[in-house]
Design a protein around this motif. Structure first.
Motif, mmCIF file in Angstrom:
data_model
loop_
_atom_site.group_PDB
_atom_site.id
_atom_site.type_symbol
_atom_site.label_atom_id
_atom_site.label_comp_id
_atom_site.label_asym_id
_atom_site.label_seq_id
_atom_site.Cartn_x
_atom_site.Cartn_y
_atom_site.Cartn_z
ATOM 1 N N ALA A 289 44.907 46.273 46.988
ATOM 2 C CA ALA A 289 45.764 45.242 46.388
ATOM 3 C C ALA A 289 46.718 45.866 45.367
ATOM 4 O O ALA A 289 47.912 45.539 45.323
ATOM 5 C CB ALA A 289 44.897 44.185 45.714
ATOM 6 N N LEU A 290 46.215 46.800 44.566
ATOM 7 C CA LEU A 290 47.057 47.422 43.532
ATOM 8 C C LEU A 290 48.169 48.257 44.162
ATOM 9 O O LEU A 290 49.273 48.335 43.630
ATOM 10 C CB LEU A 290 46.212 48.313 42.612
ATOM 11 C CG LEU A 290 45.226 47.567 41.696
ATOM 12 C CD1 LEU A 290 44.222 48.532 41.081
ATOM 13 C CD2 LEU A 290 45.963 46.802 40.602
ATOM 14 N N ALA A 295 52.717 41.893 42.903
ATOM 15 C CA ALA A 295 52.483 42.091 41.462
ATOM 16 C C ALA A 295 51.033 41.732 41.168
ATOM 17 O O ALA A 295 50.689 40.583 40.972
ATOM 18 C CB ALA A 295 53.425 41.200 40.669
ATOM 19 N N VAL A 296 50.163 42.753 41.196
ATOM 20 C CA VAL A 296 48.718 42.512 41.046
ATOM 21 C C VAL A 296 48.208 43.138 39.748
ATOM 22 O O VAL A 296 48.501 44.286 39.450
ATOM 23 C CB VAL A 296 47.969 43.151 42.252
ATOM 24 C CG1 VAL A 296 46.468 43.055 42.089
ATOM 25 C CG2 VAL A 296 48.415 42.505 43.551
ATOM 26 N N SER A 297 47.435 42.362 38.985
ATOM 27 C CA SER A 297 46.775 42.909 37.799
ATOM 28 C C SER A 297 45.377 43.361 38.193
ATOM 29 O O SER A 297 44.836 42.899 39.194
ATOM 30 C CB SER A 297 46.659 41.824 36.716
ATOM 31 O OG SER A 297 47.940 41.386 36.342
ATOM 32 N N GLY A 346 36.594 35.649 37.728
ATOM 33 C CA GLY A 346 37.121 34.634 36.820
ATOM 34 C C GLY A 346 37.367 35.106 35.401
ATOM 35 O O GLY A 346 37.498 34.290 34.496
ATOM 36 N N GLU A 347 37.387 36.405 35.185
ATOM 37 C CA GLU A 347 37.652 36.912 33.826
ATOM 38 C C GLU A 347 39.133 37.269 33.701
ATOM 39 O O GLU A 347 39.840 37.389 34.684
ATOM 40 C CB GLU A 347 36.805 38.157 33.552
ATOM 41 C CG GLU A 347 35.311 37.941 33.646
ATOM 42 C CD GLU A 347 34.752 37.169 32.460
ATOM 43 O OE1 GLU A 347 35.511 36.911 31.487
ATOM 44 O OE2 GLU A 347 33.565 36.800 32.516
ATOM 45 N N ARG A 348 39.590 37.515 32.448
ATOM 46 C CA ARG A 348 40.986 37.883 32.292
ATOM 47 C C ARG A 348 41.218 39.351 32.697
ATOM 48 O O ARG A 348 40.255 40.131 32.760
ATOM 49 C CB ARG A 348 41.482 37.594 30.869
ATOM 50 C CG ARG A 348 40.834 38.358 29.778
ATOM 51 C CD ARG A 348 41.273 37.751 28.454
ATOM 52 N NE ARG A 348 40.687 38.451 27.326
ATOM 53 C CZ ARG A 348 41.320 39.369 26.627
ATOM 54 N NH1 ARG A 348 42.538 39.743 26.937
ATOM 55 N NH2 ARG A 348 40.711 39.945 25.610
ATOM 56 N N PRO A 349 42.497 39.727 32.973
ATOM 57 C CA PRO A 349 42.747 41.078 33.504
ATOM 58 C C PRO A 349 42.292 42.196 32.558
ATOM 59 O O PRO A 349 42.377 42.066 31.345
ATOM 60 C CB PRO A 349 44.267 41.114 33.645
ATOM 61 C CG PRO A 349 44.718 39.707 33.689
ATOM 62 C CD PRO A 349 43.729 38.930 32.890
ATOM 63 N N VAL A 350 41.827 43.253 33.163
ATOM 64 C CA VAL A 350 41.479 44.472 32.410
ATOM 65 C C VAL A 350 42.784 45.218 32.101
ATOM 66 O O VAL A 350 42.969 45.783 31.030
ATOM 67 C CB VAL A 350 40.550 45.360 33.266
ATOM 68 C CG1 VAL A 350 40.258 46.671 32.582
ATOM 69 C CG2 VAL A 350 39.273 44.622 33.600
ATOM 70 N N ILE A 351 43.685 45.228 33.096
ATOM 71 C CA ILE A 351 45.041 45.759 32.889
ATOM 72 C C ILE A 351 46.018 44.789 33.550
ATOM 73 O O ILE A 351 45.883 44.485 34.744
ATOM 74 C CB ILE A 351 45.239 47.158 33.509
ATOM 75 C CG1 ILE A 351 44.199 48.143 32.973
ATOM 76 C CG2 ILE A 351 46.652 47.678 33.207
ATOM 77 C CD1 ILE A 351 44.261 49.512 33.624
ATOM 78 N N HIS A 352 46.951 44.307 32.779
ATOM 79 C CA HIS A 352 47.944 43.383 33.314
ATOM 80 C C HIS A 352 48.970 44.160 34.151
ATOM 81 O O HIS A 352 49.294 45.311 33.820
ATOM 82 C CB HIS A 352 48.647 42.648 32.155
ATOM 83 C CG HIS A 352 49.549 41.551 32.636
ATOM 84 N ND1 HIS A 352 50.858 41.779 32.989
ATOM 85 C CD2 HIS A 352 49.303 40.235 32.854
ATOM 86 C CE1 HIS A 352 51.389 40.646 33.398
ATOM 87 N NE2 HIS A 352 50.478 39.684 33.331
ATOM 88 N N TYR A 353 49.501 43.513 35.186
ATOM 89 C CA TYR A 353 50.481 44.144 36.075
ATOM 90 C C TYR A 353 51.648 44.803 35.315
ATOM 91 O O TYR A 353 52.094 45.895 35.665
ATOM 92 C CB TYR A 353 51.018 43.079 37.049
ATOM 93 C CG TYR A 353 52.197 43.570 37.852
ATOM 94 C CD1 TYR A 353 52.033 44.462 38.906
ATOM 95 C CD2 TYR A 353 53.490 43.143 37.539
ATOM 96 C CE1 TYR A 353 53.112 44.931 39.625
ATOM 97 C CE2 TYR A 353 54.589 43.614 38.263
ATOM 98 C CZ TYR A 353 54.387 44.507 39.299
ATOM 99 O OH TYR A 353 55.458 44.984 39.995
ATOM 100 N N ASP A 354 52.113 44.125 34.243
ATOM 101 C CA ASP A 354 53.273 44.650 33.499
ATOM 102 C C ASP A 354 52.987 45.977 32.802
ATOM 103 O O ASP A 354 53.888 46.668 32.342
ATOM 104 C CB ASP A 354 53.709 43.641 32.414
ATOM 105 C CG ASP A 354 54.324 42.408 33.028
ATOM 106 O OD1 ASP A 354 54.688 42.468 34.217
ATOM 107 O OD2 ASP A 354 54.441 41.387 32.320
ATOM 108 N N TYR A 355 51.679 46.299 32.664
ATOM 109 C CA TYR A 355 51.287 47.515 31.939
ATOM 110 C C TYR A 355 50.571 48.500 32.866
ATOM 111 O O TYR A 355 49.714 49.262 32.447
ATOM 112 C CB TYR A 355 50.384 47.151 30.751
ATOM 113 C CG TYR A 355 51.092 46.256 29.775
ATOM 114 C CD1 TYR A 355 51.966 46.800 28.830
ATOM 115 C CD2 TYR A 355 50.949 44.884 29.819
ATOM 116 C CE1 TYR A 355 52.664 45.981 27.953
ATOM 117 C CE2 TYR A 355 51.632 44.059 28.946
ATOM 118 C CZ TYR A 355 52.488 44.612 28.036
ATOM 119 O OH TYR A 355 53.188 43.797 27.167
ATOM 120 N N LEU A 356 50.931 48.440 34.137
ATOM 121 C CA LEU A 356 50.248 49.215 35.144
ATOM 122 C C LEU A 356 51.246 50.034 35.948
ATOM 123 O O LEU A 356 52.267 49.496 36.372
ATOM 124 C CB LEU A 356 49.554 48.191 36.068
ATOM 125 C CG LEU A 356 48.502 48.621 37.044
ATOM 126 C CD1 LEU A 356 47.404 49.403 36.349
ATOM 127 C CD2 LEU A 356 47.900 47.365 37.692
#
Ligand code: GLU
Length: 359
Positions: A289-290, A295-297, A346-356
């Motif tokens: 997926a990444l 645009a995948v977080s 269901g948790e929030r991103p470990v790394i957001h797409y904008d910072y990847l």
């Protein structure tokens, strides 16, 4: 009417110094003439210039044998002034003001120091000053140095959102064989994602630290980020101006940039792999997926393990479960939080797409 470009020009010790370690005034004057000409045409230019160590070596005979670090520090301290003095007087002939930027790899490690450096150079450009950049060789730690000024020029071009990076070398570009072999052909264009490393003959000459292998690696990376890179021969008369005005008749290798260019923060992250505080291992589904065009977080459900300790905002490396590097990112969660969430949905991103940045 040509578009006004922001151009980073990297020139190496072999072009700037003679074999006896004295500055090559002829080559330096020709470089300055050409940069002045580009400035007169409205382009912005940042010069990344090596030659400090080589110039210092020719200026002093040491009383005792020094180790490699002491030599680098001593010679660069002497040579850098000579280089910059010469540039200053050569550019003054054209009425241009130059400014010296001495930097170190650490200055690229935190977003704050990165932006500070960027705003300094931005202010210089806005005020018509030509920044002349080199590594601060007197203070750099051997284990935390730029590989060479090719790497530095790539970082500067990415940081300053340059339209073009020109790396001036002692050959016309990348050949499909040994450049000294008359049957070798100059590779004129390298498309995004194309790998020409097999053609690069591992040849390194003279004083500089870089070779064609690093030049090629930097050029590929920058073109992936949307910056055009050209490798050309530094002592070809008029090369810089010709590359801009008549590229079709000027020998060079061009790394064609991807059309969709990366945001500045993604570019910073792309070059920050060496500052990573830890590793996040992801499963195959997450890796696929990444790597896709979407645009995948990175979510905790895709994480299979971590190594190292980091805090929110630190840089981390992303690998597959087997350790193959797939990218770099700025963590939105510290390592202890990530460890507690491994595999959870269901948790929030470990790394957001904008910072990847995925390689
Ligand atoms: N910073 C070094 C110098 O000015 C050069 C590094 C390199 O060769 O790329 O001498």
């Amino acid at each position: 009417m040509l578009r006004k470009l922001r151009i980073v020009v990297k020139v190496g010790s072999n072009v700037l110094t003679r074999n006896d370690g004295k500055p090559n005034v002829t080559n330096m004057s020709s470089l300055v003439d050409q940069i002045a000409c580009l400035r007169n045409s409205g382009h912005e230019v940042i010069l990344v210039s090596s030659g400090a160590v080589a110039c210092g070596r020719g200026a002093l005979t040491t009383t005792r044998t020094l180790d490699a670090v002491a030599q680098r520090q001593l010679f660069s301290s002497i040579g850098q002034i000579r280089l910059i003095n010469l540039y200053n007087s050569l550019f003054a002939e054209y009425g241009y003001v130059v400014g010296q930027v001495l930097t170190q790899k650490e200055n690229f490690s935190s977003r704050t120091s990165y932006l500070n450096q960027r705003s300094c150079m931005q202010t210089m450009l806005e005020n018509g000053v030509i920044p002349i950049v080199n590594e601060n060789d007197t203070a750099s730690l051997t284990e935390l140095m730029f590989t060479d000024n090719d790497e530095l020029s790539g970082l500067i071009a990415a940081m300053m959102d340059a339209d073009l990076l020109v790396i001036l070398s002692n050959v016309d570009g990348i050949y499909d064989g040994n450049p000294n072999d008359p049957s070798s052909r100059l590779i004129e264009k390298v498309m995004p994602g194309e790998d020409v490393s097999a053609s690069v003959v591992a040849s390194k000459s003279g004083f500089g630290r870089g070779g064609m292998g690093t030049k090629c690696g930097i050029a590929r990376k920058l073109s992936e980020e949307g910056v055009k890179v050209i490798i050309a021969r530094g002592n070809r008369p008029g090369v810089l101006v010709d590359l801009i005005e008549t590229p079709e008749t000027t020998p060079h290798t061009e790394f064609v940039p991807r059309t969709e260019s990366l945001s500045n923060i993604k570019r910073w992250i792309a070059h920050s792999g060496s500052f990573a505080k830890g590793v996040i291992k992801v499963d195959e589904n997450a890796a696929t997926a990444l790597r896709s065009d979407r645009a995948v977080s990175l979510l905790p459900v895709g994480v299979v393990g971590i190594d190292g300790e980091w805090e929110e905002g630190d840089i981390v490396t992303l690998t597959t479960a087997s350790g193959c590097v797939i990218g770099v990112g700025r963590a939105s969660l510290g390592s202890s939080d990530v460890a507690a969430m491994i595999g959870r949905r269901g948790e929030r991103p470990v790394i957001h797409y904008d910072y990847l940045f995925i390689e």
